[in-house]
Design an enzyme around this catalytic site. Sequence first.
Site, PDB file in Angstrom:
ATOM      1  N   PHE A 103       1.032  -3.424   4.195  1.00  0.00           N
ATOM      2  CA  PHE A 103       1.283  -4.795   4.631  1.00  0.00           C
ATOM      3  C   PHE A 103       2.697  -5.199   4.218  1.00  0.00           C
ATOM      4  O   PHE A 103       3.165  -4.870   3.134  1.00  0.00           O
ATOM      5  CB  PHE A 103       0.285  -5.749   3.990  1.00  0.00           C
ATOM      6  CG  PHE A 103      -1.092  -5.709   4.608  1.00  0.00           C
ATOM      7  CD1 PHE A 103      -1.371  -4.915   5.708  1.00  0.00           C
ATOM      8  CD2 PHE A 103      -2.111  -6.476   4.086  1.00  0.00           C
ATOM      9  CE1 PHE A 103      -2.635  -4.888   6.273  1.00  0.00           C
ATOM     10  CE2 PHE A 103      -3.391  -6.464   4.633  1.00  0.00           C
ATOM     11  CZ  PHE A 103      -3.653  -5.663   5.734  1.00  0.00           C
ATOM     12  N   HIS A 126      -2.215   8.332   6.271  1.00  0.00           N
ATOM     13  CA  HIS A 126      -2.620   7.065   5.668  1.00  0.00           C
ATOM     14  C   HIS A 126      -4.083   6.805   6.017  1.00  0.00           C
ATOM     15  O   HIS A 126      -4.881   6.458   5.155  1.00  0.00           O
ATOM     16  CB  HIS A 126      -1.724   5.931   6.165  1.00  0.00           C
ATOM     17  CG  HIS A 126      -2.007   4.613   5.526  1.00  0.00           C
ATOM     18  ND1 HIS A 126      -1.757   4.364   4.199  1.00  0.00           N
ATOM     19  CD2 HIS A 126      -2.542   3.462   6.044  1.00  0.00           C
ATOM     20  CE1 HIS A 126      -2.122   3.119   3.903  1.00  0.00           C
ATOM     21  NE2 HIS A 126      -2.600   2.557   5.002  1.00  0.00           N
ATOM     22  N   CYS A 140       0.798  -1.224   0.000  1.00  0.00           N
ATOM     23  CA  CYS A 140       0.000   0.000   0.000  1.00  0.00           C
ATOM     24  C   CYS A 140       0.830   1.274   0.000  1.00  0.00           C
ATOM     25  O   CYS A 140       0.263   2.379  -0.006  1.00  0.00           O
ATOM     26  CB  CYS A 140      -0.961  -0.013   1.187  1.00  0.00           C
ATOM     27  SG  CYS A 140      -2.150  -1.360   1.103  1.00  0.00           S
ATOM     28  N   HIS A 143      -9.823   2.835  -0.002  1.00  0.00           N
ATOM     29  CA  HIS A 143      -8.407   2.445   0.015  1.00  0.00           C
ATOM     30  C   HIS A 143      -8.121   1.617  -1.235  1.00  0.00           C
ATOM     31  O   HIS A 143      -8.469   0.435  -1.314  1.00  0.00           O
ATOM     32  CB  HIS A 143      -8.111   1.643   1.271  1.00  0.00           C
ATOM     33  CG  HIS A 143      -6.656   1.364   1.503  1.00  0.00           C
ATOM     34  ND1 HIS A 143      -5.671   1.671   0.583  1.00  0.00           N
ATOM     35  CD2 HIS A 143      -6.011   0.800   2.565  1.00  0.00           C
ATOM     36  CE1 HIS A 143      -4.502   1.302   1.058  1.00  0.00           C
ATOM     37  NE2 HIS A 143      -4.675   0.779   2.258  1.00  0.00           N
ATOM     38  N   GLU A 167      -0.268   5.600  13.435  1.00  0.00           N
ATOM     39  CA  GLU A 167       0.285   6.793  12.797  1.00  0.00           C
ATOM     40  C   GLU A 167       0.065   8.051  13.618  1.00  0.00           C
ATOM     41  O   GLU A 167       0.851   8.992  13.529  1.00  0.00           O
ATOM     42  CB  GLU A 167      -0.222   6.962  11.366  1.00  0.00           C
ATOM     43  CG  GLU A 167      -1.663   7.255  11.165  1.00  0.00           C
ATOM     44  CD  GLU A 167      -1.943   7.549   9.691  1.00  0.00           C
ATOM     45  OE1 GLU A 167      -1.105   8.171   9.022  1.00  0.00           O
ATOM     46  OE2 GLU A 167      -3.016   7.138   9.215  1.00  0.00           O
ATOM     47  N   LYS A 188      -9.083   8.766   2.385  1.00  0.00           N
ATOM     48  CA  LYS A 188      -9.684   7.440   2.253  1.00  0.00           C
ATOM     49  C   LYS A 188     -11.116   7.436   2.765  1.00  0.00           C
ATOM     50  O   LYS A 188     -11.901   6.555   2.415  1.00  0.00           O
ATOM     51  CB  LYS A 188      -8.847   6.411   2.997  1.00  0.00           C
ATOM     52  CG  LYS A 188      -7.484   6.117   2.366  1.00  0.00           C
ATOM     53  CD  LYS A 188      -6.760   5.021   3.123  1.00  0.00           C
ATOM     54  CE  LYS A 188      -5.390   4.735   2.515  1.00  0.00           C
ATOM     55  NZ  LYS A 188      -4.420   5.810   2.769  1.00  0.00           N
TER      56      LYS A 188
END
Length: 417
Positions: free
Chosen positions: A405, A309, A169, A346, A320, A341
């Site tokens: 990931f 993110h 990602c 996403h 985060e 997002k």
Amino acid sequence: MKRTPVITGIGVVAPGALGSIAYWDLLSGGRTATRPISLFDAGGFRSRIAAEADFDPAAAGLSAQEIRRMDRAAQFAVVSAREAVEDSGLSLAAIEPERVAVAIGSAVGCTMGLEEEYAVLADDGRRWLVDHTYGVPHLYGYMVPSTLAVEVAQDVAAEGPVALISTGCTSGLDAVGHGAALIREGSADVVLAGATDAPLSPITSACFDAIRATSANNDDPAHASRPFDAHRDGFVLGEGAAVLVLEDKTEARRRGARIYAEVSGFASRSNAFHMTGLKPDGAEMAEAITHALRQAEIDPTDVGYVNAHGSGTKQNDRHETAAFKRSLGAHAYRVPVSSIKSMIGHSLGAIGSLELAACALALDHQVVPPTANLHNADPECDLDYVPNTAREHKMDVVLSVGSGFGGFQSAAVLTKV
């Protein structure tokens, strides 16, 4: 002579918005593009919602042969690249082709084409031994992710460095970081950098269902993506692409180009910890932020906006938030932070480039896009997340971060020119 990468063109295919103008209108208006999945029958899945792009490849200018040959992700990339080049005002035909480069990111490659072809070859899964004679001539291309970068390179006749960046990602951030490095080191004069993913298929949905990473708020899809909200229950899958034209600032100024922003810093780190898990202290993301700011020669207190993110999972949003406090110090409480997002879902590898496009447009308009659907803040997420409504805000420096990931953590710094 020092070479400085700047963004002079933006092309976008996004949920709810085709083209960069419509994209900014959606984001600045705080509108969500999440809805029930229509691209396949999702009736048997835990999460049955997504952020789909209303994309007609023929209307977007692709020929019948291009549509037949290209996976949906490749179509997104080529259409975005064409818009970015047009937006930049460049005539690529006047540039030596070996001085034009391409860097495209993708997390899952040609997922839709592969799954559709597997269904045919396996007779909808009834045959364990597939019959290859039923495969389309382009099946090999679907199996090789670099096809996505090759399609863009062929479309613009780029003969310089061509790369497919696949780092989960963070692919979109990392592809732009790679493209900026090509400009800095003199390997290319123009780089088309960005990312694309079209992951909305049964296999992708099944994978995220299995680990319960996606939202199951199927009854209210428009409000399902809720980063930093106390009632968030996972992310909403999306799709799309964004491509940026990068060139040297001196040359861009010489030709009178519109410059959206300078790519002044980039860094990436790994947490070497877990395939999907995140440590709560956010140390590796903080490290990436610190080094990106150091490369840009910018003090943390000069950051005017943070594009998070902000996936909407419990662990990511807390992770985060900790990273921002660790890297920005007390300034983390003063700087506006938001997650787009919440509006466009996403889109895995593509989202980083879509977020950088949003950051460049935010600098251009001096407006911070909001975090939609944020009504009940998580007490552990206690920063200024710009809830629901865009905010006019003077800013010269924007920080964008990504988490993927595999432990990938990336950060990019854009500055107003």
